[in-house]
Scaffold this active site. Sequence first.
Site, PDB file in Angstrom:
ATOM      1  N   GLU A   1      42.380  46.875  32.526  1.00  0.00           N
ATOM      2  CA  GLU A   1      43.099  45.657  32.937  1.00  0.00           C
ATOM      3  C   GLU A   1      42.199  44.951  33.936  1.00  0.00           C
ATOM      4  OE1 GLU A   1      45.797  44.502  31.773  1.00  0.00           O
ATOM      5  OE2 GLU A   1      46.796  46.174  30.804  1.00  0.00           O
TER       6      GLU A   1
ATOM      7  N   CYS B   1      46.079  38.787  39.334  1.00  0.00           N
ATOM      8  CA  CYS B   1      45.202  38.586  38.177  1.00  0.00           C
ATOM      9  C   CYS B   1      45.744  37.491  37.264  1.00  0.00           C
ATOM     10  CB  CYS B   1      45.041  39.887  37.422  1.00  0.00           C
ATOM     11  SG  CYS B   1      46.630  40.642  37.074  1.00  0.00           S
TER      12      CYS B   1
HETATM   13  P1  NAD Z   1      37.313  46.591  41.878  1.00  0.00           P
HETATM   14  O1  NAD Z   1      36.812  46.588  40.483  1.00  0.00           O
HETATM   15  O2  NAD Z   1      36.369  46.295  42.964  1.00  0.00           O
HETATM   16  O3  NAD Z   1      37.958  48.016  42.241  1.00  0.00           O
HETATM   17  C1  NAD Z   1      39.017  48.564  41.506  1.00  0.00           C
HETATM   18  C2  NAD Z   1      39.033  50.066  41.717  1.00  0.00           C
HETATM   19  O4  NAD Z   1      37.879  50.633  41.103  1.00  0.00           O
HETATM   20  C3  NAD Z   1      38.988  50.503  43.173  1.00  0.00           C
HETATM   21  O5  NAD Z   1      39.855  51.590  43.351  1.00  0.00           O
HETATM   22  C4  NAD Z   1      37.543  50.937  43.350  1.00  0.00           C
HETATM   23  O6  NAD Z   1      37.350  51.881  44.377  1.00  0.00           O
HETATM   24  C5  NAD Z   1      37.263  51.543  42.004  1.00  0.00           C
HETATM   25  N1  NAD Z   1      35.846  51.641  41.621  1.00  0.00           N
HETATM   26  C6  NAD Z   1      34.785  50.938  42.091  1.00  0.00           C
HETATM   27  N2  NAD Z   1      33.654  51.333  41.451  1.00  0.00           N
HETATM   28  C7  NAD Z   1      34.018  52.291  40.563  1.00  0.00           C
HETATM   29  C8  NAD Z   1      33.311  53.048  39.593  1.00  0.00           C
HETATM   30  N3  NAD Z   1      31.995  52.909  39.409  1.00  0.00           N
HETATM   31  N4  NAD Z   1      34.003  53.917  38.837  1.00  0.00           N
HETATM   32  C9  NAD Z   1      35.340  54.058  38.977  1.00  0.00           C
HETATM   33  N5  NAD Z   1      36.064  53.370  39.883  1.00  0.00           N
HETATM   34  C10 NAD Z   1      35.400  52.487  40.660  1.00  0.00           C
HETATM   35  O7  NAD Z   1      38.550  45.582  41.873  1.00  0.00           O
HETATM   36  P2  NAD Z   1      39.442  45.106  43.130  1.00  0.00           P
HETATM   37  O8  NAD Z   1      38.624  44.181  43.950  1.00  0.00           O
HETATM   38  O9  NAD Z   1      40.079  46.271  43.770  1.00  0.00           O
HETATM   39  O10 NAD Z   1      40.602  44.292  42.392  1.00  0.00           O
HETATM   40  C11 NAD Z   1      40.522  42.937  42.076  1.00  0.00           C
HETATM   41  C12 NAD Z   1      40.263  42.732  40.601  1.00  0.00           C
HETATM   42  O11 NAD Z   1      41.261  43.420  39.848  1.00  0.00           O
HETATM   43  C13 NAD Z   1      40.362  41.284  40.179  1.00  0.00           C
HETATM   44  O12 NAD Z   1      39.305  40.978  39.304  1.00  0.00           O
HETATM   45  C14 NAD Z   1      41.691  41.207  39.451  1.00  0.00           C
HETATM   46  O13 NAD Z   1      41.789  40.187  38.496  1.00  0.00           O
HETATM   47  C15 NAD Z   1      41.748  42.562  38.833  1.00  0.00           C
HETATM   48  N6  NAD Z   1      43.137  42.904  38.503  1.00  0.00           N
HETATM   49  C16 NAD Z   1      43.516  42.907  37.196  1.00  0.00           C
HETATM   50  C17 NAD Z   1      44.843  43.171  36.861  1.00  0.00           C
HETATM   51  C18 NAD Z   1      45.295  43.182  35.429  1.00  0.00           C
HETATM   52  O14 NAD Z   1      46.426  43.589  35.184  1.00  0.00           O
HETATM   53  N7  NAD Z   1      44.498  42.770  34.468  1.00  0.00           N
HETATM   54  C19 NAD Z   1      45.769  43.431  37.867  1.00  0.00           C
HETATM   55  C20 NAD Z   1      45.340  43.406  39.192  1.00  0.00           C
HETATM   56  C21 NAD Z   1      44.021  43.147  39.494  1.00  0.00           C
END
Ligand code: NAD
Length: 507
Positions: A242, A276
């Site tokens: 997502e 999002c």
């Molecule tokens: P992010 O990708 O920076 O981090 C998300 C999670 O991934 C965090 O827990 C982080 O620690 C972890 N992470 C980071 N590197 C990783 C790796 N290499 N392997 C596994 N996990 C790792 O995102 P964010 O800044 O926390 O969230 C914002 C983003 O999320 C925005 O782009 C938003 O659109 C998206 N989002 C999407 C939805 C949806 O339903 N499609 C919902 C909410 C947020």
Amino acid sequence: MGAAATDLPAADTITSINPGTGQPLGQVPDMGPSEVRAAVDRARAAQREWGQLTVDARCKRVTRFAEVLMERSDEVIDLLVAEGGKTRLEALGMEVIVVADLVRYFAKHAPAMLAPERVPLHLLKHRASYLHFVPRGVVGIVAPWNFPFSIPLGETMMALIAGNGVVLKPSEVTPLIARKAHELYVAAGLPPELFQVVTGRGATGAALIDAGIDYCVFTGSVATGRKVAAACGERLIPCTLELGGKAPAVVCADADLDRAAQAITWGGFANSGQVCASVERVYAVDAVHDALVEKIVAHARALRQGDASSGAEVDVGAMAWDRQVETVERLVTSAVAAGAKVEVGGARGPAPGQFFQPTVLTGCRQDMDVMRKEIFGPVIPIMRVADEGEAVRHANDSHLGLLAYVFTRDRERGNRLAEQIEAGTVMVNDVLATYACPETPWGGVKQSGIGRTHSSIGLRDLSETRHVNHDRVALPREVWWYPYKSSTFRALSRGAKLLFGKRFWQR
Ligand code: NAD
């Protein structure tokens, strides 16, 4: 859960802060691969018994979580306000209620959704097929900071109902709320080891994917989503991704402008734009552009922004992550440099917290970064278009396709445009709300992700679909078995022509 965080040395901890005040709220351990693997092993051991329960029994047990959540909702709301920078109404409406309703909904409907399903065979009438749904094992959930409760807990509850164990890696920006969720889970009398929380940064998330999980549900940015997909691909673990959104709102000439303006204002600024599904770009047809802008600007001016953790009644809270404020500022500055006009807002909000003022930009063009990149902050860029055809073309001119919105009084036009827009969900005359409808699928097309959460599709994805094919009539042998005979070939060939060729009345 890890040890009491406050006793740990600084190098191994993450400090959570209140984004409304900048004050520290607490610390959690930054867990390494061995702690993560141990958590997965514990969840797997607990899952063996849990997976043997009937779906009905699991639903009854999980329902208790919704009850405890409602009994202790004030605690959860206080923490969501303090750690997430949210307003109290957003914490209740967009986080707590969403999870409580999702639990109640699936507790009622999951037994039917996960019941064995007959697959009628159109050709082999002497045999029969059915599907049955088996827990995957341990589901790893990697979560973002914008909805630190509703996203991972909704996914967790669905995964538990489907019979899995869960290991959750919350965002390093909002780890305390995940720990609170685990506390409630234990208080609900659910098996403590079945659901684990591992705190840490990206490396901890990567370690989770490497720790032997059977399925991964990742919610976050496109950039991290690619890494997660690659890591899952390497290990052949199925995953749901997502990812980001850039939701367009198309405003037609016949739209109810009062409703459209209120919806767009809320859809752009709710949760400080950190959704999002936020309205991230508006395409208003020329005939209504000016009137729409006037209304949105009036609504934006009336908004009260501030730190809800102080007890103040506010409409727009703080932004959870300091680096996101920088991204928003950069996008607004570059839009203005490229010719956009700030109608309201345009700068950081009240110090010392992390705020960006609710901002409306006009004169935006499709080539501006603010119209192409995810803003994830309280900014509504508006572009004037000649007609709805141009609006749909621009709406589809994006690498993202999560949500989209159409405003029109004509239901037929609304649905027609909705079907033309490339997005996982298109809402007509409304915004955001389907995340709170657990019966509807949530997920994107293009780079917004792969797979769906919520709905029967999301629940079944958390299970393995297995197929059983059995005989209805006991025959001594099948005609296509050995020995191969020319007479069998001729009979099959004649039969195939009859069945699959032109119908006799077409010949
Ligand atoms: P992010 O990708 O920076 O981090 C998300 C999670 O991934 C965090 O827990 C982080 O620690 C972890 N992470 C980071 N590197 C990783 C790796 N290499 N392997 C596994 N996990 C790792 O995102 P964010 O800044 O926390 O969230 C914002 C983003 O999320 C925005 O782009 C938003 O659109 C998206 N989002 C999407 C939805 C949806 O339903 N499609 C919902 C909410 C947020």
